[in-house]
Design a protein around this motif. Structure first.
Motif, PDB file in Angstrom:
ATOM      1  N   MET A 174      23.756  34.205  32.935  1.00 31.43           N
ATOM      2  CA  MET A 174      25.219  34.066  32.092  1.00 31.43           C
ATOM      3  C   MET A 174      25.447  32.641  32.286  1.00 31.43           C
ATOM      4  SD  MET A 174      27.934  37.098  33.129  1.00 31.43           S
ATOM      5  CE  MET A 174      27.528  36.934  34.754  1.00 31.43           C
ATOM      6  N   HIS A 175      26.080  31.865  31.321  1.00 30.12           N
ATOM      7  CA  HIS A 175      26.482  30.467  31.120  1.00 30.12           C
ATOM      8  C   HIS A 175      27.342  30.211  32.024  1.00 30.12           C
ATOM      9  CE1 HIS A 175      27.835  26.720  29.650  1.00 30.12           C
ATOM     10  NE2 HIS A 175      26.870  26.442  29.383  1.00 30.12           N
ATOM     11  N   ALA A 176      27.806  29.198  32.735  1.00 32.58           N
ATOM     12  CA  ALA A 176      28.677  28.732  33.617  1.00 32.58           C
ATOM     13  C   ALA A 176      29.998  28.836  33.059  1.00 32.58           C
ATOM     14  CB  ALA A 176      28.570  27.073  33.932  1.00 32.58           C
ATOM     15  N   LEU A 177      30.365  28.563  31.798  1.00 30.14           N
ATOM     16  CA  LEU A 177      31.716  28.758  31.139  1.00 30.14           C
ATOM     17  C   LEU A 177      32.131  30.515  31.397  1.00 30.14           C
ATOM     18  CD1 LEU A 177      32.206  26.326  28.461  1.00 30.14           C
ATOM     19  CD2 LEU A 177      32.616  25.899  31.036  1.00 30.14           C
ATOM     20  N   GLU A 178      30.993  31.067  30.953  1.00 29.75           N
ATOM     21  CA  GLU A 178      31.232  32.692  30.866  1.00 29.75           C
ATOM     22  C   GLU A 178      31.433  33.200  32.242  1.00 29.75           C
ATOM     23  OE1 GLU A 178      28.861  36.744  29.696  1.00 29.75           O
ATOM     24  OE2 GLU A 178      28.053  34.959  29.407  1.00 29.75           O
ATOM     25  N   VAL A 179      30.889  32.591  33.083  1.00 29.46           N
ATOM     26  CA  VAL A 179      31.195  33.183  34.812  1.00 29.46           C
ATOM     27  C   VAL A 179      32.308  32.605  34.985  1.00 29.46           C
ATOM     28  CG1 VAL A 179      30.132  33.108  37.077  1.00 29.46           C
ATOM     29  CG2 VAL A 179      28.426  33.100  35.327  1.00 29.46           C
ATOM     30  N   TYR A 180      32.699  31.614  34.784  1.00 25.24           N
ATOM     31  CA  TYR A 180      33.950  30.976  35.310  1.00 25.24           C
ATOM     32  C   TYR A 180      35.200  31.815  34.661  1.00 25.24           C
ATOM     33  CZ  TYR A 180      38.358  28.323  35.196  1.00 25.24           C
ATOM     34  OH  TYR A 180      39.559  27.889  35.111  1.00 25.24           O
ATOM     35  N   GLN A 181      35.151  32.183  33.353  1.00 22.92           N
ATOM     36  CA  GLN A 181      36.261  33.069  32.662  1.00 22.92           C
ATOM     37  C   GLN A 181      36.354  34.422  33.135  1.00 22.92           C
ATOM     38  OE1 GLN A 181      38.511  31.860  30.716  1.00 22.92           O
ATOM     39  NE2 GLN A 181      37.743  30.222  29.683  1.00 22.92           N
ATOM     40  N   ARG A 182      35.187  34.940  33.452  1.00 20.32           N
ATOM     41  CA  ARG A 182      34.991  36.174  33.812  1.00 20.32           C
ATOM     42  C   ARG A 182      35.534  36.343  35.451  1.00 20.32           C
ATOM     43  NH1 ARG A 182      29.412  39.138  32.652  1.00 20.32           N
ATOM     44  NH2 ARG A 182      30.592  40.923  34.022  1.00 20.32           N
ATOM     45  N   SER A 183      35.207  35.399  36.279  1.00 22.47           N
ATOM     46  CA  SER A 183      35.687  35.136  37.587  1.00 22.47           C
ATOM     47  C   SER A 183      37.065  35.066  37.627  1.00 22.47           C
ATOM     48  CB  SER A 183      34.858  34.058  38.400  1.00 22.47           C
ATOM     49  OG  SER A 183      33.496  34.382  38.509  1.00 22.47           O
ATOM     50  N   VAL A 184      37.790  34.044  37.017  1.00 25.96           N
ATOM     51  CA  VAL A 184      39.264  34.021  36.997  1.00 25.96           C
ATOM     52  C   VAL A 184      39.833  35.211  36.285  1.00 25.96           C
ATOM     53  CG1 VAL A 184      41.122  32.464  36.067  1.00 25.96           C
ATOM     54  CG2 VAL A 184      38.788  31.397  36.618  1.00 25.96           C
ATOM     55  N   GLU A 185      39.329  35.842  35.403  1.00 20.76           N
ATOM     56  CA  GLU A 185      39.744  36.954  35.017  1.00 20.76           C
ATOM     57  C   GLU A 185      39.981  38.217  35.987  1.00 20.76           C
ATOM     58  OE1 GLU A 185      39.194  40.401  31.384  1.00 20.76           O
ATOM     59  OE2 GLU A 185      37.874  38.749  31.884  1.00 20.76           O
ATOM     60  N   HIS A 186      39.231  38.304  36.897  1.00 20.42           N
ATOM     61  CA  HIS A 186      38.844  39.131  38.083  1.00 20.42           C
ATOM     62  C   HIS A 186      39.788  38.925  38.968  1.00 20.42           C
ATOM     63  CE1 HIS A 186      37.226  42.395  40.566  1.00 20.42           C
ATOM     64  NE2 HIS A 186      37.459  41.327  41.652  1.00 20.42           N
ATOM     65  N   TRP A 187      40.249  37.399  39.240  1.00 16.31           N
ATOM     66  CA  TRP A 187      41.267  36.702  40.043  1.00 16.31           C
ATOM     67  C   TRP A 187      42.546  37.332  39.775  1.00 16.31           C
ATOM     68  CZ3 TRP A 187      42.757  34.932  44.816  1.00 16.31           C
ATOM     69  CH2 TRP A 187      43.971  34.462  44.679  1.00 16.31           C
ATOM     70  N   GLN A 188      42.873  37.187  38.412  1.00 17.83           N
ATOM     71  CA  GLN A 188      44.068  37.746  37.881  1.00 17.83           C
ATOM     72  C   GLN A 188      44.288  39.303  38.201  1.00 17.83           C
ATOM     73  OE1 GLN A 188      42.848  35.796  33.984  1.00 17.83           O
ATOM     74  NE2 GLN A 188      45.155  35.276  33.955  1.00 17.83           N
ATOM     75  N   TRP A 189      43.198  39.961  37.832  1.00 15.36           N
ATOM     76  CA  TRP A 189      43.416  41.502  38.032  1.00 15.36           C
ATOM     77  C   TRP A 189      43.843  41.803  39.348  1.00 15.36           C
ATOM     78  CZ3 TRP A 189      40.755  45.358  40.798  1.00 15.36           C
ATOM     79  CH2 TRP A 189      40.901  46.540  40.068  1.00 15.36           C
ATOM     80  N   THR A 190      43.032  40.934  40.303  1.00 15.78           N
ATOM     81  CA  THR A 190      43.547  41.257  41.844  1.00 15.78           C
ATOM     82  C   THR A 190      44.698  41.039  42.073  1.00 15.78           C
ATOM     83  OG1 THR A 190      41.257  40.887  42.327  1.00 15.78           O
ATOM     84  CG2 THR A 190      42.549  40.976  44.159  1.00 15.78           C
ATOM     85  N   VAL A 191      45.449  39.737  41.621  1.00 18.82           N
ATOM     86  CA  VAL A 191      46.608  39.180  42.052  1.00 18.82           C
ATOM     87  C   VAL A 191      47.698  40.282  41.576  1.00 18.82           C
ATOM     88  CG1 VAL A 191      48.295  37.280  41.333  1.00 18.82           C
ATOM     89  CG2 VAL A 191      45.958  36.819  42.112  1.00 18.82           C
ATOM     90  N   GLN A 192      47.509  40.804  40.354  1.00 21.43           N
ATOM     91  CA  GLN A 192      48.342  41.406  39.673  1.00 21.43           C
ATOM     92  C   GLN A 192      48.707  42.850  40.497  1.00 21.43           C
ATOM     93  OE1 GLN A 192      46.496  42.221  35.704  1.00 21.43           O
ATOM     94  NE2 GLN A 192      48.110  41.266  34.676  1.00 21.43           N
ATOM     95  N   ARG A 193      47.632  43.291  41.306  1.00 19.90           N
ATOM     96  CA  ARG A 193      48.035  44.382  42.104  1.00 19.90           C
ATOM     97  C   ARG A 193      48.160  43.806  43.694  1.00 19.90           C
ATOM     98  NH1 ARG A 193      45.104  44.761  37.897  1.00 19.90           N
ATOM     99  NH2 ARG A 193      44.890  46.616  36.734  1.00 19.90           N
ATOM    100  N   VAL A 194      48.638  42.815  43.837  1.00 17.81           N
ATOM    101  CA  VAL A 194      49.028  42.701  45.279  1.00 17.81           C
ATOM    102  C   VAL A 194      50.453  43.322  45.416  1.00 17.81           C
ATOM    103  CG1 VAL A 194      49.680  40.713  47.142  1.00 17.81           C
ATOM    104  CG2 VAL A 194      47.602  40.530  45.387  1.00 17.81           C
ATOM    105  N   PRO A 195      50.641  44.059  46.567  1.00 14.12           N
ATOM    106  CA  PRO A 195      51.771  44.768  46.622  1.00 14.12           C
ATOM    107  C   PRO A 195      52.983  43.636  46.948  1.00 14.12           C
ATOM    108  CG  PRO A 195      50.136  45.912  47.933  1.00 14.12           C
ATOM    109  CD  PRO A 195      49.554  44.866  47.283  1.00 14.12           C
ATOM    110  N   ASP A 196      54.129  43.809  46.760  1.00  9.51           N
ATOM    111  CA  ASP A 196      55.159  42.735  47.313  1.00  9.51           C
ATOM    112  C   ASP A 196      55.393  42.610  48.624  1.00  9.51           C
ATOM    113  OD1 ASP A 196      56.040  42.484  44.614  1.00  9.51           O
ATOM    114  OD2 ASP A 196      57.640  43.822  44.995  1.00  9.51           O
ATOM    115  N   GLU A 197      54.971  43.632  49.354  1.00  7.16           N
ATOM    116  CA  GLU A 197      55.090  43.674  50.992  1.00  7.16           C
ATOM    117  C   GLU A 197      53.694  43.070  51.661  1.00  7.16           C
ATOM    118  OE1 GLU A 197      53.408  47.745  49.966  1.00  7.16           O
ATOM    119  OE2 GLU A 197      54.877  46.452  49.373  1.00  7.16           O
TER     120      GLU A 197
END
Length: 307
Positions: free
Chosen positions: A1-24
């Protein structure tokens, strides 16, 4: 994969993980020993906030103080998602992949900058996932791509102090475990084990206030005496009295952990406790603690010794 594609998908996975962090979970420990969950998110938010200005050709000095403030304010999750989205938009600009970026160590290509950010977002996604009790599996394609890129740069990262020493991978390690180990992570890290290690360090110093700060208000302690079942103490006040009596009444108390491991919310710690008798002669026992961890603190400590 090209660097920009890897970047976009890695940040997307970060966003997916952040969304699921419980408040506590924001105060819980992470594999980055100096950061709790909130501090880990703040680190990545800072990187995301730098992205657009640097891709515009600005220097770190020109951007200056605005990014030194608390970027999370009252909403760590919202701040992280907004910053990640803005950074992804910056890299989606048609000319983004061809600019020169002025980084702290000198000028570099936007492509190299994208790889660096992709690696950071991917590894920190794992940090955040294991710290907040989420699925820790990373996308295999991203693991392979970042692993191949990082193989030629691991030495430079370590010499610059950007990562810890590599962790020896277990036999038949997966590509994800190899990548995490190369970035100085223990693939078997767990929040329970991290809390157990912090608790053990405080206990080893014999500072009761530090020990109790790592125990829940409704904590339970089962002592090793009297035989055969020990004594059960419930609540922070009763447990504090027990620790105070132990350290005040023991000459040369020295508690040393020997081995620890964890599964889910349980941690097991094998230890040695030494002291000095009235006549100055040494004494010691060896034993095991079975700990239960809740919300980043020890809720239960069941102690056993060799008879």
């Amino acid at each position: 994969m090209h660097a920009l594609e890897v970047y976009q998908r890695s940040v997307e996975h970060w966003q997916w993980t952040v969304q699921r962090v419980p408040d506590e979970a924001f105060g819980l420990p992470t594999p980055c020993s100096d950061w709790d969950v909130r501090a880990l998110i703040a680190h990545v938010v800072g990187e995301d906030c730098w992205t657009a200005p640097l891709l515009e050709g600005r220097t770190i000095a020109e951007v200056g103080d605005p990014l030194d403030a608390d970027l999370l304010e009252r909403s760590p999750r919202g701040a992280a998602l907004r910053a990640a989205l803005a950074a992804r938009h910056a890299f989606a600009e048609p000319a983004a992949g061809s600019v020169t970026v002025h980084l702290s160590y000198g000028d570099d290509s936007a492509e190299e900058y994208a790889w660096q950010l992709a690696a950071d977002h991917l590894v920190h996604s794992w940090d955040l996932a294991v710290a907040s009790d989420q699925d820790p599996h990373l996308p295999p394609g991203l693991v392979d791509a970042v692993g191949q890129w990082y193989a030629g740069r691991a030495g430079a990262y370590r010499s610059a102090g950007l990562v810890a020493d590599p962790v020896e991978p277990p036999p038949n390690a997966t590509p994800q475990a190899l990548l995490l180990g190369a970035f100085g992570r223990d693939p078997g890290w767990s929040p329970a084990l991290a809390v157990a290690e912090r608790f053990g360090a405080a206990f080893g110093r014999g500072v009761v206030d530090e020990v109790m700060a790592l125990m829940t208000d409704d904590c339970v302690f089962e002592s090793t005496e009297p035989a055969p079942d020990g004594r059960r103490l419930e609540g922070a006040e009763a447990v504090r009295k027990e620790w105070t009596a132990l350290f005040d009444g023991t000459r040369g108390a020295e508690w040393t952990p020997e081995e620890s491991f964890a599964a889910a919310d349980r941690a097991v710690v094998r230890w040695r406790f030494a002291w000095r008798e009235v006549d100055g002669s040494p004494g010691h026992v060896r034993g095991v603690d079975v700990l239960r961890v809740r919300d980043g603190k020890v809720a239960e400590k069941l102690s056993y010794v060799k008879g």
